[in-house]
Design a protein around this motif. Structure first.
Motif, short mmCIF file in Angstrom:
data_model
loop_
_atom_site.label_atom_id
_atom_site.label_comp_id
_atom_site.label_asym_id
_atom_site.label_seq_id
_atom_site.Cartn_x
_atom_site.Cartn_y
_atom_site.Cartn_z
N ILE A 202 0.87 -1.18 0.00
CA ILE A 202 0.00 0.00 0.00
C ILE A 202 0.90 1.22 0.00
O ILE A 202 1.69 1.43 0.93
CB ILE A 202 -0.93 0.01 1.23
CG1 ILE A 202 -1.79 -1.26 1.28
CG2 ILE A 202 -1.83 1.24 1.19
CD1 ILE A 202 -2.69 -1.34 2.50
N THR B 54 -11.19 8.70 1.84
CA THR B 54 -11.97 9.00 3.05
C THR B 54 -12.43 10.46 3.11
O THR B 54 -12.86 10.93 4.16
CB THR B 54 -11.16 8.67 4.31
OG1 THR B 54 -9.96 9.47 4.32
CG2 THR B 54 -10.78 7.20 4.35
N GLU C 144 -12.61 5.15 9.86
CA GLU C 144 -12.00 3.94 10.42
C GLU C 144 -12.44 2.70 9.66
O GLU C 144 -11.63 1.80 9.37
CB GLU C 144 -12.40 3.80 11.90
CG GLU C 144 -11.70 2.68 12.64
CD GLU C 144 -10.21 2.86 12.75
OE1 GLU C 144 -9.50 1.85 12.91
OE2 GLU C 144 -9.72 4.01 12.68
N ARG D 181 -10.67 2.67 6.21
CA ARG D 181 -9.25 2.37 6.38
C ARG D 181 -9.03 0.88 6.64
O ARG D 181 -8.12 0.26 6.08
CB ARG D 181 -8.67 3.19 7.52
CG ARG D 181 -8.45 4.66 7.18
CD ARG D 181 -7.91 5.42 8.38
NE ARG D 181 -7.72 6.83 8.07
CZ ARG D 181 -7.37 7.75 8.95
NH1 ARG D 181 -7.15 7.41 10.21
NH2 ARG D 181 -7.21 9.02 8.60
N ASN D 182 -9.86 0.29 7.49
CA ASN D 182 -9.73 -1.14 7.77
C ASN D 182 -9.99 -1.95 6.51
O ASN D 182 -9.33 -2.98 6.28
CB ASN D 182 -10.71 -1.55 8.87
CG ASN D 182 -10.31 -1.02 10.24
OD1 ASN D 182 -9.14 -0.74 10.49
ND2 ASN D 182 -11.27 -0.86 11.13
N ILE E 270 -9.44 -0.96 3.41
CA ILE E 270 -8.29 -0.81 2.51
C ILE E 270 -7.13 -1.68 2.98
O ILE E 270 -6.42 -2.31 2.18
CB ILE E 270 -7.86 0.67 2.43
CG1 ILE E 270 -8.95 1.50 1.72
CG2 ILE E 270 -6.53 0.82 1.69
CD1 ILE E 270 -8.73 2.99 1.80
N LYS E 271 -6.91 -1.74 4.30
CA LYS E 271 -5.84 -2.59 4.84
C LYS E 271 -6.06 -4.04 4.45
O LYS E 271 -5.11 -4.76 4.10
CB LYS E 271 -5.79 -2.46 6.37
CG LYS E 271 -5.19 -1.17 6.88
CD LYS E 271 -5.20 -1.15 8.40
CE LYS E 271 -4.66 0.17 8.94
NZ LYS E 271 -4.72 0.22 10.43
N ILE F 51 -2.72 5.13 -2.89
CA ILE F 51 -3.66 6.07 -2.28
C ILE F 51 -3.11 7.48 -2.42
O ILE F 51 -1.99 7.77 -2.02
CB ILE F 51 -3.88 5.77 -0.79
CG1 ILE F 51 -4.46 4.37 -0.61
CG2 ILE F 51 -4.79 6.80 -0.15
CD1 ILE F 51 -4.56 3.94 0.84
N GLU G 153 -3.50 9.61 7.67
CA GLU G 153 -4.01 8.45 6.96
C GLU G 153 -2.87 7.66 6.32
O GLU G 153 -2.84 6.43 6.35
CB GLU G 153 -4.99 8.91 5.87
CG GLU G 153 -5.76 7.80 5.21
CD GLU G 153 -7.01 8.35 4.55
OE1 GLU G 153 -8.06 8.31 5.20
OE2 GLU G 153 -6.93 8.82 3.40
N SER H 252 -1.02 5.71 8.99
CA SER H 252 -1.74 4.56 9.53
C SER H 252 -1.97 3.47 8.50
O SER H 252 -2.13 2.30 8.87
CB SER H 252 -3.09 5.01 10.11
OG SER H 252 -3.94 5.48 9.08
N LEU H 253 -1.97 3.82 7.21
CA LEU H 253 -2.35 2.87 6.17
C LEU H 253 -1.19 2.36 5.33
O LEU H 253 -1.15 1.18 4.95
CB LEU H 253 -3.36 3.51 5.21
CG LEU H 253 -4.85 3.40 5.51
CD1 LEU H 253 -5.63 4.12 4.44
CD2 LEU H 253 -5.28 1.95 5.59
N CYS H 254 -0.25 3.23 5.00
CA CYS H 254 0.68 2.96 3.90
C CYS H 254 2.00 2.34 4.36
O CYS H 254 2.57 2.75 5.36
CB CYS H 254 0.96 4.24 3.12
SG CYS H 254 -0.53 4.96 2.39
#
Length: 315
Positions: free
Chosen positions: A29, A157, A166, A169-170, A172-173, A183, A190, A193-195
């Protein structure tokens, strides 16, 4: 796998993207960041095949995107910031319509998308009646309809409330465990927390490409020390601290700190690189018999790094 090799894009005399190269493996990601006009949207549109390159090559799974544009596009799912949905259609009918377009079996694909995107509760509702969060979910289902290997999300988002953010994001994870995900977002928290990785574009060029966990290390963790002092003026303190080679600059604090007294002053000491300077600062304060109310490290953040690398884009 996505591979860009020396890709440039001109619009007339304007160079929107300037000789960029990177590759993204499956299951990663990646956050693609840049100010407005930096070239990130142009880059995404070239990856999707919406725009051609002026020079350079883009390969999807080793094949040049221009050799078979239809095959390349079949491997890509794209969700723009404002998903192009038919507001008057019922969610289930919309998904059936998409299945027909992409030669998918509705009986197999729709239950799978319902589970993945959390749409079970709204399948019988008009899209126009849905909340912003559910519309984003429908847009994501649209992007996933042909089970693409690559998913490109532009501000996924945007406009959502904290609970919806939230949830997305979950989602996408989970998707990112098996797909390549790019993204584009202005929400730097974001990205953190995600990438797994961050690519920052400024003025059409890549200025940073690093695993998210290593980016801060590259630019130093401790960028400043905040002080609240009493017993000196700002000018006096600046003169004393500026004598240190390890200190880059001394400025007045502009954050909304709580002053313990009318005579207290707020100071921010900017250090050169990742240096621990607090013990030396404390010795100086004791030597000059100043009163210390606060001394805290200001940690480097992705936001600080982004501003530093893209400042020339801001007019």
């Amino acid at each position: 796998m996505i591979e860009l090799s020396h890709v440039s894009k001109y619009f007339g005399d304007f160079k929107a993207v300037d000789d960029i190269s990177f590759s993204i493996p499956t299951g990663q990601i990646v956050g693609l960041l840049g100010t407005n006009g930096a070239g990130k949207t142009t880059t995404m549109r070239m990856i999707t095949g919406f725009w051609g390159t002026t020079s350079g090559n883009i390969r999807i799974d080793g094949e040049d995107i221009n050799s078979d544009i239809v095959k390349a596009k079949s491997k890509i799912g794209y969700m723009p910031e404002s998903a192009p949905l038919y507001a008057e259609m019922i969610v289930e009918d919309y998904l059936k319509y998409l299945c027909q377009i992409h030669s998918q079996k509705p009986s197999e694909k729709i239950p799978e998308l319902c589970k993945t995107c959390g749409l079970t509760e709204v399948m019988d509702k008009n899209i126009g009646e849905l909340s912003r969060g559910y519309k984003q979910r429908v847009g994501l289902a649209h992007a996933l309809i042909n089970d693409p290997e690559i998913l490109i999300l532009d501000e996924p988002t945007s406009g959502l409330d904290p609970n919806q953010i939230e949830d997305v994001r979950n989602l996408i994870k989970e998707i990112g465990k098996t797909k390549t995900v790019i993204i584009s977002t202005h929400i730097l928290q974001e990205v953190e927390s995600l990438c797994d990785r961050v690519i920052i574009i400024s003025a059409g060029k890549i200025v940073a490409d690093s695993p998210t966990s290593e980016l801060k290390e590259s630019f130093g963790q401790n960028v400043a020390v905040n002080l609240i002092l009493e017993g000196c003026t700002f000018t006096e303190a600046k003169k004393v601290f500026s004598a240190f080679d390890e200190i880059k600059s001394v400025t007045k604090r502009e954050d909304d700190f709580k002053s313990p007294s009318k005579k207290a002053i707020g100071i921010r000491i900017h250090v050169n690189g990742n240096i621990e300077i607090r013990p030396e600062i404390f010795k100086v304060i004791v030597k000059n018999k100043w009163t210390l109310y606060e001394m805290t490290n200001v940690k480097n953040s992705l936001e600080n790094i982004f501003h530093m690398l893209t400042q020339k884009d801001v007019k």
